[in-house]
Design a protein around this motif. Structure first.
Motif, PDB file in Angstrom:
ATOM      1  N   ALA A   1      -1.544  -7.633   5.026  1.00 24.32           N
ATOM      2  CA  ALA A   1      -0.383  -6.775   4.752  1.00 24.32           C
ATOM      3  C   ALA A   1       0.005  -6.840   3.282  1.00 24.32           C
ATOM      4  O   ALA A   1       0.330  -5.809   2.672  1.00 24.32           O
ATOM      5  CB  ALA A   1       0.783  -7.184   5.641  1.00 24.32           C
ATOM      6  N   ILE A   2      -0.010  -8.037   2.701  1.00 20.51           N
ATOM      7  CA  ILE A   2       0.331  -8.189   1.277  1.00 20.51           C
ATOM      8  C   ILE A   2      -0.676  -7.452   0.402  1.00 20.51           C
ATOM      9  O   ILE A   2      -0.305  -6.806  -0.594  1.00 20.51           O
ATOM     10  CB  ILE A   2       0.411  -9.676   0.897  1.00 20.51           C
ATOM     11  N   LEU A   3      -1.958  -7.533   0.751  1.00 20.75           N
ATOM     12  CA  LEU A   3      -2.994  -6.830  -0.014  1.00 20.75           C
ATOM     13  C   LEU A   3      -2.779  -5.317   0.029  1.00 20.75           C
ATOM     14  O   LEU A   3      -2.899  -4.635  -1.000  1.00 20.75           O
ATOM     15  CB  LEU A   3      -4.377  -7.188   0.521  1.00 20.75           C
TER      16      LEU A   3
ATOM     17  N   ASN B   1      10.669   1.768 -16.169  1.00 20.33           N
ATOM     18  CA  ASN B   1      11.741   1.737 -15.176  1.00 20.33           C
ATOM     19  C   ASN B   1      11.190   1.551 -13.767  1.00 20.33           C
ATOM     20  O   ASN B   1      11.826   0.910 -12.920  1.00 20.33           O
ATOM     21  CB  ASN B   1      12.569   3.020 -15.241  1.00 20.33           C
ATOM     22  N   GLY B   2      10.015   2.120 -13.512  1.00 22.32           N
ATOM     23  CA  GLY B   2       9.384   1.959 -12.210  1.00 22.32           C
ATOM     24  C   GLY B   2       9.019   0.513 -11.939  1.00 22.32           C
ATOM     25  O   GLY B   2       9.233  -0.002 -10.832  1.00 22.32           O
ATOM     26  N   LEU B   3       8.476  -0.172 -12.937  1.00 27.09           N
ATOM     27  CA  LEU B   3       8.122  -1.581 -12.798  1.00 27.09           C
ATOM     28  C   LEU B   3       9.367  -2.444 -12.601  1.00 27.09           C
ATOM     29  O   LEU B   3       9.376  -3.352 -11.771  1.00 27.09           O
ATOM     30  CB  LEU B   3       7.352  -2.053 -14.030  1.00 27.09           C
ATOM     31  N   ILE B   4      10.406  -2.152 -13.372  1.00 27.05           N
ATOM     32  CA  ILE B   4      11.651  -2.912 -13.232  1.00 27.05           C
ATOM     33  C   ILE B   4      12.236  -2.727 -11.830  1.00 27.05           C
ATOM     34  O   ILE B   4      12.661  -3.694 -11.186  1.00 27.05           O
ATOM     35  CB  ILE B   4      12.677  -2.470 -14.301  1.00 27.05           C
ATOM     36  N   SER B   5      12.251  -1.491 -11.357  1.00 27.50           N
ATOM     37  CA  SER B   5      12.768  -1.199 -10.020  1.00 27.50           C
ATOM     38  C   SER B   5      11.968  -1.930  -8.951  1.00 27.50           C
ATOM     39  O   SER B   5      12.531  -2.474  -7.996  1.00 27.50           O
ATOM     40  CB  SER B   5      12.735   0.308  -9.765  1.00 27.50           C
ATOM     41  N   ALA B   6      10.642  -1.952  -9.113  1.00 25.32           N
ATOM     42  CA  ALA B   6       9.784  -2.617  -8.132  1.00 25.32           C
ATOM     43  C   ALA B   6      10.022  -4.124  -8.110  1.00 25.32           C
ATOM     44  O   ALA B   6      10.114  -4.740  -7.040  1.00 25.32           O
ATOM     45  CB  ALA B   6       8.319  -2.320  -8.439  1.00 25.32           C
ATOM     46  N   VAL B   7      10.146  -4.733  -9.292  1.00 25.89           N
ATOM     47  CA  VAL B   7      10.372  -6.179  -9.379  1.00 25.89           C
ATOM     48  C   VAL B   7      11.726  -6.545  -8.777  1.00 25.89           C
ATOM     49  O   VAL B   7      11.848  -7.525  -8.030  1.00 25.89           O
ATOM     50  CB  VAL B   7      10.289  -6.653 -10.847  1.00 25.89           C
ATOM     51  N   VAL B   8      12.749  -5.756  -9.098  1.00 30.97           N
ATOM     52  CA  VAL B   8      14.071  -5.992  -8.519  1.00 30.97           C
ATOM     53  C   VAL B   8      14.017  -5.845  -6.996  1.00 30.97           C
ATOM     54  O   VAL B   8      14.656  -6.608  -6.256  1.00 30.97           O
ATOM     55  CB  VAL B   8      15.114  -5.026  -9.121  1.00 30.97           C
ATOM     56  N   GLY B   9      13.235  -4.884  -6.516  1.00 27.23           N
ATOM     57  CA  GLY B   9      13.076  -4.694  -5.070  1.00 27.23           C
ATOM     58  C   GLY B   9      12.456  -5.903  -4.403  1.00 27.23           C
ATOM     59  O   GLY B   9      12.863  -6.298  -3.301  1.00 27.23           O
ATOM     60  N   VAL B  10      11.466  -6.511  -5.063  1.00 29.46           N
ATOM     61  CA  VAL B  10      10.837  -7.722  -4.523  1.00 29.46           C
ATOM     62  C   VAL B  10      11.854  -8.852  -4.447  1.00 29.46           C
ATOM     63  O   VAL B  10      11.921  -9.594  -3.454  1.00 29.46           O
ATOM     64  CB  VAL B  10       9.628  -8.143  -5.392  1.00 29.46           C
ATOM     65  N   VAL B  11      12.667  -8.994  -5.490  1.00 30.49           N
ATOM     66  CA  VAL B  11      13.694 -10.050  -5.513  1.00 30.49           C
ATOM     67  C   VAL B  11      14.716  -9.820  -4.395  1.00 30.49           C
ATOM     68  O   VAL B  11      15.109 -10.750  -3.690  1.00 30.49           O
ATOM     69  CB  VAL B  11      14.397 -10.090  -6.882  1.00 30.49           C
ATOM     70  N   ILE B  12      15.139  -8.568  -4.229  1.00 30.03           N
ATOM     71  CA  ILE B  12      16.144  -8.256  -3.215  1.00 30.03           C
ATOM     72  C   ILE B  12      15.619  -8.521  -1.811  1.00 30.03           C
ATOM     73  O   ILE B  12      16.276  -9.209  -1.010  1.00 30.03           O
ATOM     74  CB  ILE B  12      16.590  -6.784  -3.342  1.00 30.03           C
ATOM     75  N   LEU B  13      14.450  -7.987  -1.490  1.00 28.41           N
ATOM     76  CA  LEU B  13      13.938  -8.066  -0.121  1.00 28.41           C
ATOM     77  C   LEU B  13      13.283  -9.415   0.178  1.00 28.41           C
ATOM     78  O   LEU B  13      13.716 -10.144   1.074  1.00 28.41           O
ATOM     79  CB  LEU B  13      12.946  -6.922   0.116  1.00 28.41           C
ATOM     80  N   ALA B  14      12.247  -9.764  -0.581  1.00 26.54           N
ATOM     81  CA  ALA B  14      11.547 -11.030  -0.329  1.00 26.54           C
ATOM     82  C   ALA B  14      12.430 -12.222  -0.690  1.00 26.54           C
ATOM     83  O   ALA B  14      12.438 -13.239   0.021  1.00 26.54           O
ATOM     84  CB  ALA B  14      10.242 -11.075  -1.123  1.00 26.54           C
ATOM     85  N   GLY B  15      13.187 -12.108  -1.794  1.00 24.57           N
ATOM     86  CA  GLY B  15      14.050 -13.211  -2.206  1.00 24.57           C
ATOM     87  C   GLY B  15      15.148 -13.500  -1.198  1.00 24.57           C
ATOM     88  O   GLY B  15      15.434 -14.659  -0.890  1.00 24.57           O
TER      89      GLY B  15
ATOM     90  N   LEU C   1       7.652  -9.671   1.388  1.00 22.60           N
ATOM     91  CA  LEU C   1       6.955  -9.464   0.109  1.00 22.60           C
ATOM     92  C   LEU C   1       6.011  -8.272   0.208  1.00 22.60           C
ATOM     93  O   LEU C   1       5.968  -7.423  -0.700  1.00 22.60           O
ATOM     94  CB  LEU C   1       6.184 -10.727  -0.272  1.00 22.60           C
ATOM     95  N   ALA C   2       5.264  -8.194   1.316  1.00 20.15           N
ATOM     96  CA  ALA C   2       4.351  -7.065   1.521  1.00 20.15           C
ATOM     97  C   ALA C   2       5.118  -5.744   1.568  1.00 20.15           C
ATOM     98  O   ALA C   2       4.708  -4.744   0.960  1.00 20.15           O
ATOM     99  CB  ALA C   2       3.562  -7.265   2.805  1.00 20.15           C
ATOM    100  N   LEU C   3       6.250  -5.750   2.260  1.00 15.93           N
ATOM    101  CA  LEU C   3       7.043  -4.526   2.398  1.00 15.93           C
ATOM    102  C   LEU C   3       7.632  -4.089   1.064  1.00 15.93           C
ATOM    103  O   LEU C   3       7.612  -2.899   0.722  1.00 15.93           O
ATOM    104  CB  LEU C   3       8.163  -4.751   3.410  1.00 15.93           C
ATOM    105  N   SER C   4       8.164  -5.051   0.295  1.00 17.23           N
ATOM    106  CA  SER C   4       8.790  -4.711  -0.982  1.00 17.23           C
ATOM    107  C   SER C   4       7.759  -4.209  -1.988  1.00 17.23           C
ATOM    108  O   SER C   4       8.063  -3.333  -2.810  1.00 17.23           O
ATOM    109  CB  SER C   4       9.539  -5.918  -1.554  1.00 17.23           C
ATOM    110  N   LEU C   5       6.548  -4.734  -1.940  1.00 17.62           N
ATOM    111  CA  LEU C   5       5.489  -4.236  -2.815  1.00 17.62           C
ATOM    112  C   LEU C   5       5.146  -2.790  -2.481  1.00 17.62           C
ATOM    113  O   LEU C   5       4.969  -1.956  -3.377  1.00 17.62           O
ATOM    114  CB  LEU C   5       4.244  -5.115  -2.686  1.00 17.62           C
ATOM    115  N   ALA C   6       5.052  -2.497  -1.197  1.00 16.39           N
ATOM    116  CA  ALA C   6       4.704  -1.136  -0.772  1.00 16.39           C
ATOM    117  C   ALA C   6       5.822  -0.150  -1.112  1.00 16.39           C
ATOM    118  O   ALA C   6       5.549   1.004  -1.473  1.00 16.39           O
ATOM    119  CB  ALA C   6       4.417  -1.109   0.722  1.00 16.39           C
ATOM    120  N   LEU C   7       7.079  -0.586  -1.012  1.00 12.84           N
ATOM    121  CA  LEU C   7       8.202   0.298  -1.325  1.00 12.84           C
ATOM    122  C   LEU C   7       8.311   0.546  -2.824  1.00 12.84           C
ATOM    123  O   LEU C   7       8.601   1.664  -3.267  1.00 12.84           O
ATOM    124  CB  LEU C   7       9.502  -0.300  -0.802  1.00 12.84           C
ATOM    125  N   ALA C   8       8.107  -0.514  -3.613  1.00 16.64           N
ATOM    126  CA  ALA C   8       8.118  -0.416  -5.079  1.00 16.64           C
ATOM    127  C   ALA C   8       9.373   0.276  -5.601  1.00 16.64           C
ATOM    128  O   ALA C   8       9.322   1.058  -6.556  1.00 16.64           O
ATOM    129  CB  ALA C   8       6.859   0.314  -5.572  1.00 16.64           C
TER     130      ALA C   8
END
Length: 286
Positions: A158-160, A183-197, A220-227
């Motif tokens: 799933a993470i892959l 901005n897309g990268l920043i949004s994705a990283v913040v999303g990982v922190v919010i969901l996986a964190g 983590l897998a879900l937040s990566l896919a949502l980005a």
């Protein structure tokens, strides 16, 4: 202009395809459990787990057969269970709605998109990988709901898939005329922190009562896919809302009760995917 009848046919086919993969996911969850817990091999064909009779093809039609047989085996009349039906209908609806939001616009603008073949390939790849990832997530959701475990191998897969979708979405931003990769990268990283964190903190703070060790890896897998930080925020909100309504009362009554949060995470993710992509289309009609 694409014929409306053709679009309806596409949606019907995707609905049935989703039901087939929902049935497949539930079946694979059972096979994985039997394989990893040293139980007997279920064999190549679908069988009733109660009487061992092989299920005929006409009793194995997704959604339809379960409704006709009222969720029972034709031979022993024992209950098949609702997990099969729920996985089939939820995957069918998810495939249909995502096809409406992703696939139909691509078909309608096919000749325009052909002028940008790289963009077309990226969009189609994101759509296909999202559907495949949903199948893996359904296996995880069924497995966690039934046995309270999230197999590590399936989590890694799933993470892959989430990572591949993330890379494609970032590449899509880099080639789009109005895309903003930073901005897309920043949004994705913040999303990982919010969901996986958030899931990691709940897992640590609750001592695995409200969330298991594998849940934050699933997140983590879900937040990566949502980005996207906004979609990640809605996913954790909906997952916790569903968990509070369904599982939290039992956890509060019993100290030994453990909440299997995986199904709620997957449900929140699917809801966000469907609503996040389909709600704007619905609002356009008003």
């Amino acid at each position: 202009m694409v014929d409306v009848a053709f679009e309806v046919l596409i949606l019907i086919l995707m609905f049935f395809l989703g039901a087939v993969f929902g049935s497949f996911a539930c079946c694979q969850a059972w096979r994985w459990y039997y394989k990893t817990h040293n139980k007997k091999d279920l064999g190549q064909w679908s069988v009733c787990l109660h009487c061992g009779k092989r299920i005929k093809w006409y009793d194995n039609i997704p959604i339809v057969s379960w409704l006709v047989l009222r969720g029972r085996c034709r031979y022993c009349h024992d209950k098949i269970g609702t997990a099969d039906f729920l996985s089939e209908i939820s995957m069918a609806v998810a495939f249909l709605m995502l096809s409406w939001a992703y696939l139909l616009p691509m078909i309608e603008n096919w000749f325009v998109l052909q002028q940008k073949p790289v963009f077309l390939v990226v969009q189609m790849a994101i759509f296909i990988l999202t559907l495949v990832m949903l199948v893996v997530l359904m296996v995880l959701a069924v497995y966690d709901a039934k046995w309270g475990e999230l197999p590590v191998v399936l989590l890694v897969i799933a993470i892959l898939f989430g990572a591949m979708i993330f890379v494609l979405k970032m590449y899509d931003l880099s080639i789009a005329e109005d895309g903003d990769l930073v901005n897309g990268l920043i949004s994705a990283v913040v999303g990982v922190v919010i969901l996986a964190g958030t899931c990691f903190l709940i897992y640590k703070a609750s001592g695995e009562r409200l969330m298991g060790a594998g849940d934050w890896l699933l997140a983590l897998a879900l937040s990566l896919a949502l980005a996207n930080w906004w979609l990640s925020l809605w996913t954790i909100f909906l997952a916790n809302l569903l968990g509070d309504m369904i599982a939290l009362p039992g956890a509060l009554k019993s100290k030994n009760h453990v909440v299997h949060f995986g199904p709620f995470l997957v449900s929140g993710f699917v809801l966000v995917l469907v609503l996040g992509n389909c709600l704007p289309l619905l609002l356009q009609g008003f």
